[in-house]
Design an enzyme around this catalytic site. Structure first.
Site, mmCIF file in Angstrom:
data_model
loop_
_atom_site.group_PDB
_atom_site.id
_atom_site.type_symbol
_atom_site.label_atom_id
_atom_site.label_comp_id
_atom_site.label_asym_id
_atom_site.label_seq_id
_atom_site.Cartn_x
_atom_site.Cartn_y
_atom_site.Cartn_z
ATOM 1 N N HIS A 5 4.112 3.728 1.756
ATOM 2 C CA HIS A 5 3.889 3.283 0.679
ATOM 3 C C HIS A 5 4.218 2.519 -0.586
ATOM 4 O O HIS A 5 5.690 3.692 -0.721
ATOM 5 C CB HIS A 5 2.532 4.922 0.084
ATOM 6 C CG HIS A 5 2.241 4.220 -1.009
ATOM 7 N ND1 HIS A 5 0.567 3.685 -1.176
ATOM 8 C CD2 HIS A 5 2.490 4.202 -2.557
ATOM 9 C CE1 HIS A 5 -0.084 3.678 -2.274
ATOM 10 N NE2 HIS A 5 1.418 4.199 -3.273
ATOM 11 N N ASP B 60 0.794 3.480 6.101
ATOM 12 C CA ASP B 60 0.662 3.532 4.419
ATOM 13 C C ASP B 60 0.313 5.082 4.911
ATOM 14 O O ASP B 60 -0.812 5.578 4.907
ATOM 15 C CB ASP B 60 0.021 2.852 3.436
ATOM 16 C CG ASP B 60 -0.253 3.254 2.273
ATOM 17 O OD1 ASP B 60 0.194 4.168 1.848
ATOM 18 O OD2 ASP B 60 0.208 2.378 1.306
ATOM 19 N N SER C 160 -0.583 -0.081 -5.978
ATOM 20 C CA SER C 160 -1.014 1.035 -5.493
ATOM 21 C C SER C 160 -2.254 1.284 -6.611
ATOM 22 O O SER C 160 -3.693 0.445 -6.611
ATOM 23 C CB SER C 160 -0.466 2.284 -5.886
ATOM 24 O OG SER C 160 -0.825 3.432 -4.813
#
Length: 345
Positions: free
Chosen positions: A299, A271, A143
């Site tokens: 995600h 996502d 991320s």
């Protein structure tokens, strides 16, 4: 130009929803993982905390797996435990760097961290190169950590880092688009969770007058979006004009065509932190980039049914990637020693 590939991830029947995939990892038991903590002093007088997975390989040339977590993540994040444990089980020396203030105590200076803040990772990589000059090194970022790592890799070129390769997972490579997506629909649940974590951290520092911000507790409480937070906190703390300036300068997606280091990017098209078709709005990846896009996965989710149980596909995909790198650099340890080292871990 690097071509897109379809990854071999298949979600279990009935568990393909992006939100189910995103939330499932938090509902499963957390892996127990021993670690040794280290405070790494930085050139500006601040520090970051390192979590070294224990026990470490005995051989000084054991390959190193370096992990960077996501926004308000840590050693306790489910994906961190899975990825670090996978590297350990394969005989790698595994370590996670906490971004400033994300470890066990607040950082010293009147600043925090952000998606484009590459200096601390660069300093750490230099330290690892000094300690383990002969070790093969692979870094992974998840991320926010993935955006940061890709930006660092692109900025430094193919020979600028003591890294053999990089792995980028679920990275918001267009920060403005990600902030917009997180302010829509069910994704606002994730936005509120992240905002609350950020406010809990910055609030006490504001109250103690430690941060040079034109912001009080009431104004902080009124912020209702990540973009608003970045406008009021992230940008002024780190020398950006505003959130738009921060997003433009810190987003790594614009640098995709400049990557020279072998880099694997893993991304789910559903996502909920990013718009669908993210890579259609970014420059074509360089030849050094392998882009694997799944239809589902959420995600940092990618939960699959494997060996008769729910398990993280990311761990299995990482194992395959690390095995490939170990085979390329298999002179690091004689085979007998390698087997012994792995059995001890």
């Amino acid at each position: 130009m690097s071509e897109w590939q379809s990854a071999d991830f298949t979600p279990p029947r009935g568990l393909s929803s992006a939100h189910v995939q995103t939330l499932l990892p938090r509902l499963l038991p957390r892996i127990r993982l021993a670690r040794e903590m280290e405070i790494l002093e930085l050139p500006d007088g601040d520090f970051v905390e390192l979590s070294w997975i224990a026990p470490a390989p005995r051989h000084v040339h054991a390959p190193i797996f370096l992990l960077f977590h996501g926004l308000e993540g840590s050693f306790d994040s489910p994906y961190a435990r899975w990825l670090l444990a996978t590297a350990r089980d394969m005989g790698w020396r595994a370590v996670l760097m906490h971004f400033r203030g994300c470890g066990s105590r607040p950082n010293r200076l009147p600043r925090a961290y952000h998606s484009g803040d590459t200096a601390d990772a660069y300093w750490l990589m230099g330290e690892l190169s000094h300690r383990y000059p002969q070790a093969l090194k692979i870094a992974a970022g998840v991320s926010l950590g993935g955006n940061m790592l890709l930006k660092l890799v692109a900025e430094q070129g193919g020979a600028g880092l003591d890294l053999a390769g990089a792995i980028i997972i679920s990275a918001p490579l267009d920060l403005a688009a990600s902030a917009e997506r997180l302010h829509q629909g069910f994704s606002r649940v994730y936005e509120r969770h992240l905002l609350n974590a950020l406010k809990r951290k910055v609030g006490p520092r504001l109250a103690r007058g430690e941060l040079p911000l034109a912001l009080d507790q009431r104004a902080l409480a009124r912020i209702d979006s990540l973009r608003g937070y970045d406008d009021a906190v992230t940008a002024p703390l780190h020398g950006f004009r505003d959130a738009a300036d921060y997003y433009q300068r810190a987003s790594a997606g614009r640098l995709l065509g400049e990557v020279e280091l072998p880099t694997l990017i893993l991304h789910a098209d559903d996502d909920p932190f990013m718009p669908a078709g993210l890579f259609n709005r970014l420059p074509a990846p360089a030849d050094a980039v392998r882009l694997e896009v799944t239809r589902h996965g959420g995600h940092v989710g990618f939960m699959e049914w494997h060996n008769r149980r729910l398990s993280p596909w990311l761990a299995r995909r990482l194992a395959r990637e690390l095995a490939d790198w170990a085979n390329l650099g298999n002179a690091w340890l004689p085979s007998a020693d390698r087997r012994l080292s792995r059995s001890d871990n």
